[in-house]
Design a protein around this motif. Structure first.
Motif, PDB file in Angstrom:
ATOM      1  N   THR A  99      -3.615   4.754  -2.749  1.00 18.44           N
ATOM      2  CA  THR A  99      -4.824   5.260  -2.119  1.00 18.44           C
ATOM      3  C   THR A  99      -4.529   6.570  -1.401  1.00 18.44           C
ATOM      4  O   THR A  99      -3.420   6.776  -0.882  1.00 18.44           O
TER       5      THR A  99
ATOM      6  N   ILE B 286       0.846  -1.198   0.000  1.00 23.79           N
ATOM      7  CA  ILE B 286       0.000   0.000   0.000  1.00 23.79           C
ATOM      8  C   ILE B 286       0.879   1.245   0.000  1.00 23.79           C
ATOM      9  O   ILE B 286       1.788   1.371   0.827  1.00 23.79           O
TER      10      ILE B 286
ATOM     11  N   LYS C 195     -10.437  -4.629  -0.787  1.00 24.61           N
ATOM     12  CA  LYS C 195     -10.008  -4.366  -2.163  1.00 24.61           C
ATOM     13  C   LYS C 195      -8.791  -5.207  -2.526  1.00 24.61           C
ATOM     14  O   LYS C 195      -8.695  -5.773  -3.621  1.00 24.61           O
ATOM     15  N   LEU C 196      -7.847  -5.303  -1.610  1.00 23.40           N
ATOM     16  CA  LEU C 196      -6.614  -6.027  -1.891  1.00 23.40           C
ATOM     17  C   LEU C 196      -6.841  -7.523  -2.040  1.00 23.40           C
ATOM     18  O   LEU C 196      -6.104  -8.204  -2.750  1.00 23.40           O
TER      19      LEU C 196
ATOM     20  N   PHE D  92      -0.772  -0.577  -4.319  1.00 23.07           N
ATOM     21  CA  PHE D  92      -2.133  -0.047  -4.287  1.00 23.07           C
ATOM     22  C   PHE D  92      -2.064   1.411  -3.873  1.00 23.07           C
ATOM     23  O   PHE D  92      -1.679   1.738  -2.753  1.00 23.07           O
TER      24      PHE D  92
END
Length: 514
Positions: A363, A160, A511-512, A361
């Motif tokens: 975000t 992330i 989501k992951l 990811f």
């Protein structure tokens, strides 16, 4: 004699034929068994390989802060069962080097160390090895009852890269005085005082909850966090030419050190502009300032009992104020530049010095405590910094952003559902923020960043124009249908904010795992 010999030889030949036929049948059965059981073996291997590929990803998805090694094993076994390919033996490998000391952890936790998985920068890599015994049918004839198959797969959970954009505008002192009004500042809420004492509220409460969010959900050094504030936190800034301090500011680029991230959050201060100068002609200063009693004002108002500075002490805080400068331009007064804060945050993913991770990811979590009331020309326009008359005010009318003529709501119209093109004379701070949000979220022409927005406090809840509708659009609609959207949540008080952060963390991990 010949006939006798012929009669004696025929039974022997018949016996030889039987033996040959027996061996031929065994060979034929072996060949059929080799094809049949060999085919079964290949089919079972393919099933095991597919299952182990899924199992490695499922196991890697459990590789996060506070994980228990058995969770990795259980996740792998569960996916093997779901794929009808339960293994007899499963071994989970990971990098067991301690991120802080680089020493290999020798504790028995159900996983094994694999040095090949210790890549730098650290990645959430898991290797799953599985073995299964396959029972044969035809090959039993030749004494082969079963065969063992093995498969191995490396799975990776996305790391992330998160940017926390935190509103530190002057509205973040509105709750410092518990008996004061929560939608405007009062004399007891001087940011210079509460910043020094670490008592600014809700700022200190928000910082504590943001730090808790990082500690609970981010897995360092695999995950990284950047900290961006909506305004420059450097204290006592005033503008006499140059960049407004209300522009977003990167406190910390993407960093994989938990201690660095927590220190950056702890170091956030409420926007603390300098004291408003005693400038009756208003020719050299513009922008937000702290209205205090200057000695010149005390001397001037010595005979005016109605003045707030009459018989007062120099430095006494009265309120925040804004001087519009020689151009009388209200664009210099707003401090909630939501659009530019989004843009600044989005650029952190592309910062070469931090290292660009396209496979992570991306975000962004934006917390705003007030409606959008400011904008910046970039990245929409290219502006000139020329100040030909040397009055400290740039010649370019768009230097301070966009503000429709005649608006009274800090450079935005009253309709939260209106949308104007940049070429429209009514293009305002709300339109600007929506355009930047589209750029940030669109996966095809923009950053493809998943954005979560939080609207905090009474000031935002009571201002629909530029407030909650804008934040909802940014998180749930910007970038079109193909964007990977987050969600918007409001938090009226601090006790509401912790559950919102928790919901964001859970949503990210959902989501992951998809």
């Amino acid at each position: 004699m010949k006939q006798l010999l012929n009669k004696l030889s025929k039974p022997s030949e018949r016996g030889q034929v039987i033996v040959i036929i027996v061996f031929a049948m065994v060979g034929l059965i072996s060949a059929i068994g080799l094809m049949t059981d060999g085919g079964i073996l290949l089919i079972e291997y393919a099933k095991l390989k597919r299952a182990i590929d899924a199992a490695s990803i499922a196991s890697a998805s459990q590789y996060r802060r506070g994980f228990v090694a058995q969770d990795l094993v259980d996740a792998a076994q569960e996916f093997l069962i779901l794929n009808d390919s339960e293994a007899d033996n499963i071994v989970i490998y990971r990098c067991k080097r301690d991120p802080e000391t680089d020493a290999v952890i020798t504790d028995v936790d159900g996983t094994e160390h694999d040095e090949a998985l210790c890549e730098l920068p650290r990645r959430k890599l898991i290797r799953v090895d599985a073995t299964r015994l396959v029972q044969f049918g035809f090959m039993r004839v030749v004494g082969i009852d079963s065969g063992s198959i093995s498969a191995s797969s490396v799975g990776e959970a996305a790391s992330i890269d998160m940017v926390l954009v935190i509103d530190n505008s002057i509205s973040m002192v509105y709750e410092t005085n518990p008996t004061g009004e929560d939608d405007k500042i009062d004399p007891s809420e001087d940011p210079a005082v509460c910043n020094a004492a670490h008592t600014c509220q809700p700022m200190e409460g928000i910082k504590a909850l943001a730090a808790q969010f990082v500690e609970d959900f981010m897995f360092f050094p695999y995950d990284r966090v950047a900290i961006v504030t909506m305004t420059n936190p450097t204290p006592d800034i005033i503008v006499i030419g140059g960049v407004l301090p209300r522009n977003a500011y990167t406190v910390l680029p993407l960093d994989d050190s938990e201690s660095d991230v927590l220190a950056a959050i702890d170091g956030i201060r409420v926007f603390q502009p300098g004291e408003c100068p005693f400038d009756p002609d208003n020719t050299t200063f513009y922008g937000t300032c702290r209205d205090t009693c200057l000695q010149a004002e005390i001397d001037r108002d010595v005979t005016d009992p109605g003045s707030p500075c009459h018989n007062n002490v120099a430095g006494t805080f009265l309120s925040d104020s804004c001087t519009r400068g020689p151009g009388n331009d209200q664009r210099v007064c707003g401090s909630s530049n939501i659009g530019f804060a989004l843009y600044t945050g989005s650029q952190e993913y592309l910062r070469e010095s931090a290292g660009v991770r396209d496979d992570s990811f991306w975000t962004l979590v934006l917390l705003a405590g007030g409606p959008s009331n400011a904008s910046s020309p970039e990245p929409v326009l290219t502006v000139s910094f020329t100040d030909s008359d040397s009055n400290g005010f740039p010649d370019d009318p768009e230097y301070w952003g966009f503000c429709p003529t005649g608006t009274t709501l800090r450079c935005r119209d009253a309709d939260s559902n209106s949308r104007h093109a940049e070429s429209d004379s009514m293009y305002d701070s709300d339109d600007y923020a929506r355009d930047i949000a589209d750029l940030v979220a669109n996966p095809d022409s923009g950053g493809g960043i998943t954005v979560f927005t939080i609207g905090y406090g009474a000031l935002l809840q009571t201002n629909t124009a530029g407030g909650a509708p804008l934040l909802e659009y940014i998180a749930e609609s910007a970038g079109g249908a193909s964007a990977n959207h987050g969600f918007y949540q409001d938090a009226a008080v601090l006790s509401d904010l912790g559950p919102v952060f928790e919901e964001i963390g859970k949503y990210i991990f959902t989501k992951l795992s998809q």
